[in-house]
Write a protein that holds these residues in place. Structure first.
Motif, mmCIF file in Angstrom:
data_model
loop_
_atom_site.group_PDB
_atom_site.id
_atom_site.type_symbol
_atom_site.label_atom_id
_atom_site.label_comp_id
_atom_site.label_asym_id
_atom_site.label_seq_id
_atom_site.Cartn_x
_atom_site.Cartn_y
_atom_site.Cartn_z
ATOM 1 N N TYR A 86 7.664 -1.602 -4.396
ATOM 2 C CA TYR A 86 6.864 -2.619 -3.579
ATOM 3 C C TYR A 86 7.010 -2.255 -2.047
ATOM 4 O O TYR A 86 6.232 -2.581 -1.275
ATOM 5 C CB TYR A 86 7.094 -3.980 -4.032
ATOM 6 C CG TYR A 86 6.745 -4.355 -5.199
ATOM 7 C CD1 TYR A 86 5.427 -4.507 -5.466
ATOM 8 C CD2 TYR A 86 7.838 -4.543 -6.165
ATOM 9 C CE1 TYR A 86 4.880 -4.955 -6.944
ATOM 10 C CE2 TYR A 86 7.392 -4.680 -7.590
ATOM 11 C CZ TYR A 86 5.963 -5.022 -8.156
ATOM 12 O OH TYR A 86 5.625 -5.154 -9.225
ATOM 13 N N THR A 110 -1.781 -3.541 -11.163
ATOM 14 C CA THR A 110 -3.247 -3.453 -10.355
ATOM 15 C C THR A 110 -4.087 -4.771 -10.425
ATOM 16 O O THR A 110 -4.606 -5.159 -9.382
ATOM 17 C CB THR A 110 -3.711 -2.071 -10.602
ATOM 18 O OG1 THR A 110 -3.181 -1.035 -10.782
ATOM 19 C CG2 THR A 110 -5.285 -2.141 -10.240
ATOM 20 N N SER A 115 -6.743 1.327 -7.018
ATOM 21 C CA SER A 115 -5.976 1.802 -8.199
ATOM 22 C C SER A 115 -5.172 3.186 -8.254
ATOM 23 O O SER A 115 -4.056 3.525 -8.606
ATOM 24 C CB SER A 115 -6.859 1.663 -9.492
ATOM 25 O OG SER A 115 -7.966 2.753 -9.181
ATOM 26 N N MET A 159 0.001 -8.404 -4.611
ATOM 27 C CA MET A 159 0.023 -7.280 -3.661
ATOM 28 C C MET A 159 -0.443 -7.541 -2.325
ATOM 29 O O MET A 159 -0.220 -7.026 -1.116
ATOM 30 C CB MET A 159 -0.876 -6.179 -4.417
ATOM 31 C CG MET A 159 -0.409 -5.553 -5.884
ATOM 32 S SD MET A 159 1.476 -5.117 -5.657
ATOM 33 C CE MET A 159 1.286 -3.660 -4.380
ATOM 34 N N MET A 219 -1.858 2.483 -6.256
ATOM 35 C CA MET A 219 -1.032 1.678 -7.288
ATOM 36 C C MET A 219 -0.481 2.911 -8.051
ATOM 37 O O MET A 219 0.880 2.554 -8.522
ATOM 38 C CB MET A 219 -1.732 0.530 -7.962
ATOM 39 C CG MET A 219 -2.149 -0.551 -7.132
ATOM 40 S SD MET A 219 -0.642 -1.344 -6.240
ATOM 41 C CE MET A 219 -0.352 -2.716 -7.791
#
Length: 262
Positions: free
Chosen positions: A97, A68, A56, A74, A59
């Protein structure tokens, strides 16, 4: 009185000092210390995704907090990396990304991915910057947008990149005096409108970026001032309120008519 420009100037005049102040805040320092002391122990993508505190943090650092929860998504981003033009991250319009996959490049570096500078100190710097912008937004959303645009401007090469990012879209629409209703128009038409009116190459020039952000800040403050005046019922009882509203409207109109120098 709104002062987005003044706050923006104060923070960016010595960005290093501003970031250091945020980094020293107890909650930021605590999370950063944990991240830097543990991320090097992560050897696989699964290990990374399982440690929620590390995952987290990373992210948030790349502005992906709202994704998340999407671990399968992901995992695909990380698994395919960025080396191939057909990699999943490279097919996504949102460049965040690609930045994330490049920072945590398990696809290319394997179990050494989390020892790279991009994954450690680079991510920590991103986290502090992201936190500074969020805290600025707690007081003034326009300031957060201005700081974010300044950070992302040099990565913008197409109108579609702007349209893929809600924050960038809001800055551009506000700076150019465009109504947010144009977002319902055809995406190709919106992208063409952006490139017709703005030379995106200008965003490689820090001085021109600053000028554009100042334009945004002036438009933002003028719009907010106009909205505050027109929506506060108490102000209609103040003598001369109508004159004030007229002045705000005239200011907004003037700013909207200023062309952004290409």
């Amino acid at each position: 009185m709104l002062s987005t420009i003044a706050d923006y100037t104060r923070l960016t005049k010595d960005m290093g000092k501003s970031l250091t102040q945020v980094a020293k805040q107890p909650d930021v320092s605590r999370e950063t210390d944990y991240f830097l002391s543990h991320i090097g122990n992560v050897k696989t993508i699964d290990d990374f995704l399982k440690d929620y505190r590390l995952y987290s943090y990373a992210m948030k650092a790349y502005g992906l907090s709202d994704m998340t929860y999407a671990k399968a998504f992901m995992r695909k981003v990380l698994t395919e990396g960025v080396a191939s033009k057909d990699a999943f991250a490279n097919k996504l319009t949102d460049t965040r990304y690609r930045q994330f996959a490049a920072a945590f490049n398990f696809a290319a570096l394997g179990d050494k991915a989390t020892q790279a500078a991009a994954a450690t100190t680079g991510t920590a710097t991103q986290y502090v910057t992201q936190t500074m912008e969020e805290k600025a937004g707690d007081q003034n959303e326009g300031l957060r947008l201005a700081l974010y645009f300044t950070r992302k401007a040099s990565t913008i090469t197409t109108g579609y990149q702007i349209l893929a990012d809600k924050a960038l879209t809001q800055v551009v629409q506000t700076a150019m005096g465009w109504s947010s209703t144009i977002s319902s128009a055809n995406i190709d038409a919106q992208a063409k409108m952006i490139t017709d009116k703005i030379d995106l190459a200008d965003f490689q020039d820090p001085a021109k970026v600053t000028k554009f952000v100042q334009r945004f800040a002036a438009m933002w403050d003028a719009t907010q001032a106009q909205n505050d005046t027109s929506t506060n019922p108490a102000l209609v009882l103040i003598a001369g309120a109508s004159t004030s509203i007229s002045m705000d409207t005239n200011m907004l109109t003037t700013l909207q008519n200023i062309k952004f120098n290409r």
